[in-house]
Every structure is written in structure tokens, then in C-alpha cells.
Design an enzyme around this catalytic site. Structure first.
Site: not given
Length: 396
Positions: A186, A214, A244
Site C-alpha cells: 500500500s 489494495h 477500499k
């Protein structure tokens, strides 16, 4: 009376953090976390959100959340194993398994919880874990909780991983050995070398564990890093967040049915924490439906990410080795990094400074997170600010 020694400890160490540029100031938003945000009455281009696909503010998710809240209420009312499992929890887990191309999935209250839950449910003091040295804090804490022997290998160094795996296997000390890696790292945006990791795992009979927080929604046309490399049948644990790219809150583990069944009876956050609220569950289901039906948001994310990355690199910024839309501008010195972030803020761009302990000392950076919701005009305006601030502060 409050503890004097605690007060002295806090004052000393908070002052030290501030003097070294390591104190993080939290800026409350007065708006939704979209491509533009408002902080203290100021409109800013937002380059600090993990809302990759813009789904956190998508009207379709809002409507799904409202309908489910009207039907089921604002909370699940219990832990999953008593009577907190609603029909839509099962629907969500089925949708996750479809999305990740696995037999089954289990949802948790956060992505952090997933790593605390899954690692300690499978690994114990008789085992060993091979962990990439740049792995996320939740992986580190999950490994510690398991009480297994933690063996760190150099970041994405496959020679070192193989050496450590061979030594652990040949020692005969451990009943099980697991290799854990982030799918996408990340802070730098680089991708784990999963094909090589899978080969080493097969050679030494390692359990494979990929935290794709991610990568889900970003790689593999959205399905994640494991799918990106065509390894859906070769990775034992696929971890992801629902906060996310999915845009809501929560986390999940996807894998073989037996793996998920075991987590349902042995992972402590599943057993002892109230289930995800129904409105959030319904919004997550809608997000997965959108991602499965179309790659439009995924493709727009990559166009915006490539555009911003090229613009920053052309200006002379050190953007590291990012292979994803995550784009760090590596400044180095912590105080200068904080000052640079403040200057961007003054000019209308919100890009948060990332410093130790999130990244190693001396590698402070401003991390840019372009999303599918950004317009080209927003990105051009941000690049103009980066050029101005960078020249003023001699960063470029």
C-alpha cells in the site's frame, strides 16, 4: 486522581513526535469522501482516499443500504454464531466467492480483523510464518497473535524467501509453515511476485496467504492480484477489505470450503463480535454486482492512475516502483514531507504525508490515490499545484 507517571509519559512522547515531524494531525471531513472534499470550509481535490472506484458515494449503494436498513434495522443484533447471521450475510459471502473465484468466503467486521482472525485460527506455537518485511501492520499483529515463529524475508526477494523456506522446512521444528504477503503493497504500489511465491510454496508445501486489500477491485479486471496471475486454485487464503474499492466497511477471507468452515468455528472475531450491519452488507452486495457486471470503473481508475503517475514523473518527482494507481511522491525527510503536504493543502490538494512508523525513517512520502471518480480537469489542477509547490520547496 489521574496518574502522574502516565501524564509525564504522554507529554514527553507527544512532544517528541511533534518535534520530529511524526505527529499525525487528523482532519475531519465536512463532506463525503469523494474526489472533492471539504475540510474546515475549504474545498480540496482529494488524493488520499482508498475509495478506488468511487463506490463509497455511489447512489446505487446508498439506495441498497437504505432499503436493507428499513427491512432489517441498523444492526445485526448478535454475533454470527448465535442469531446475528441474516440472509443477506449469506448472500454477501456467496457474492464474494463468485467475485474471487473460490469455493466459499467469510465476512468480518474489518480487513484488520481478517488478519487477526485467520492467521491465529490456523497457525500456533508449533508453526512458522514466512512474512514479507513490508507486510501490513494487521498481518504483523495477526502473526504475533498466533504465537508462531515469525521469519521475515526481504521485500519481494524470492531468493531470500526460498532460502528461508528451505531452512524452516529442513529444520524439522515446525508442523506447518505459511508464507504471507500483501498482494499490492500500500505504501509503494508494487505487486507481490505471486507466481514465484506459489512455486516456492509448492516445492516446500507452504500454506499460501495473500492479503489483497489494495488489489481487489484494482487488478485482475477487479477480481484481484491472485486472479491477475491466474492463481485462484493455488492460493489457500485470499484476504480482502470491503472498505477500499468496495467502498463500504468490513473484510473477508475467500478460499476452499473447508478453510472457511474452520474459520467459522475457530476465528475469534467471527465468534465474539457482532455481525456487520445489514445496510453495509447490502451496499457491499451491490458493489460486487456492479464490479462483476462491468469493468468500466476499473478501467477508468487505471486511466486516471496512469495519467497522474506520468504527470508527476514528468515533473521530476520520485514515484518509486509503483505498478498500480497508488503513486507515492517520495520526499525523504519527515519534516520536509509534512511541510510539503501542508503546502499542497494551502493550494487546494489534499494528499496526506506518510511518515514513520507507517514507512521506514527517511522515506517520508505524500501518497496519491487517484480514483475512478476523478475528472481529468481535477487531475490537471492537482498536477499544476504539485509543480508550484514542488518548485517553491525545492522538492523538484
Amino acid at each position: 486522581m489521574a496518574s502522574k507517571i502516565l501524564s509525564e509519559f504522554l507529554n514527553e512522547h507527544l512532544t517528541e513526535l511533534k518535534n520530529k515531524g511524526l505527529y499525525n494531525v487528523i482532519d475531519p471531513l465536512e463532506s463525503s469522501n469523494g474526489p472533492m472534499i471539504k475540510i474546515a470550509g475549504k474545498e480540496l481535490i482529494n488524493l488520499s482516499s482508498n475509495n478506488y472506484l468511487g463506490l463509497a458515494t455511489d447512489p446505487r449503494l446508498k439506495e441498497a443500504a437504505m432499503q436493507a436498513t428499513r427491512t432489517y434495522g441498523v444492526g445485526a443484533g448478535a454475533v454470527r454464531t448465535i442469531n446475528g447471521t441474516l440472509h443477506i450475510h449469506v448472500m454477501l459471502e456467496d457474492k464474494i466467492a463468485e467475485f474471487k473465484h473460490t469455493e466459499a468466503a467469510i465476512a468480518y467486521q474489518s480487513g484488520f480483523n481478517c488478519n487477526m482472525a485467520a492467521i491465529s485460527a490456523v497457525m500456533d506455537e508449533q508453526d512458522a510464518i514466512l512474512s514479507d518485511e513490508w507486510n501490513h501492520a494487521s498481518i504483523i499483529d495477526g502473526c504475533r497473535l498466533s504465537k508462531a515463529k515469525i521469519i521475515r524475508y526481504k521485500h519481494s526477494d524470492m531468493d531470500d524467501l526460498r532460502t528461508q523456506a528451505k531452512q524452516a522446512k529442513d529444520s524439522g521444528f515446525y508442523k506447518k509453515i505459511m508464507v504471507i504477503t500483501d498482494g499490492v503493497f500500500s505504501m509503494d504500489g508494487d505487486i507481490a511476485k505471486l507466481p514465484e511465491i506459489a512455486k516456492i510454496a509448492e516445492e516446500f508445501d507452504l500454506i499460501t496467504y495473500v492479503d489483497d486489500a489494495h488489489g481487489s477491485g484494482v487488478l485482475g479486471k477487479g477480481a484481484g492480484t491472485v486472479k491477475h496471475f491466474g492463481l485462484s486454485d493455488d492460493i489457500d487464503f485470499q484476504i480482502g477489505t470491503l472498505s477500499k474499492a468496495i467502498g463500504v466497511v468490513g473484510g473477508y477471507v475467500a478460499g476452499k470450503k473447508d478453510v472457511i468452515d474452520w474459520l467459522k468455528v475457530r476465528s475469534r472475531p467471527f465468534l465474539f463480535s457482532t455481525a456487520l450491519p445489514p445496510g453495509d452488507v447490502a451496499a457491499c452486495i451491490k458493489a460486487f454486482e456492479i464490479m462483476i457486471s462491468s469493468t468500466e470503473l476499473h478501467d477508468r481508475l487505471w486511466r486516471n492512475g496512469d495519467y497522474l503517475k506520468k504527470g508527476l514523473k514528468d515533473l521530476g518527482y520520485n514515484i518509486g516502483q509503483s505498478q498500480t494507481p497508488i503513486t507515492p511522491c517520495i520526499i525523504g525527510d519527515e519534516m520536509q514531507t509534512q511541510e510539503f503536504s501542508k503546502r499542497l493543502y494551502q493550494e487546494g490538494v489534499y494528499a496526506k504525508a506518510i511518515v514513520f512508523p507507517t514507512v521506514p525513517k527517511g522515506t517520508g512520502r505524500v501518497r496519491n490515490m487517484p480514483t475512478a471518480a476523478h475528472s481529468r480537469e481535477m487531475l490537471d489542477q492537482a498536477l499544476a499545484v504539485y509543480e508550484k509547490a514542488g518548485r517553491e520547496l525545492s522538492v523538484i
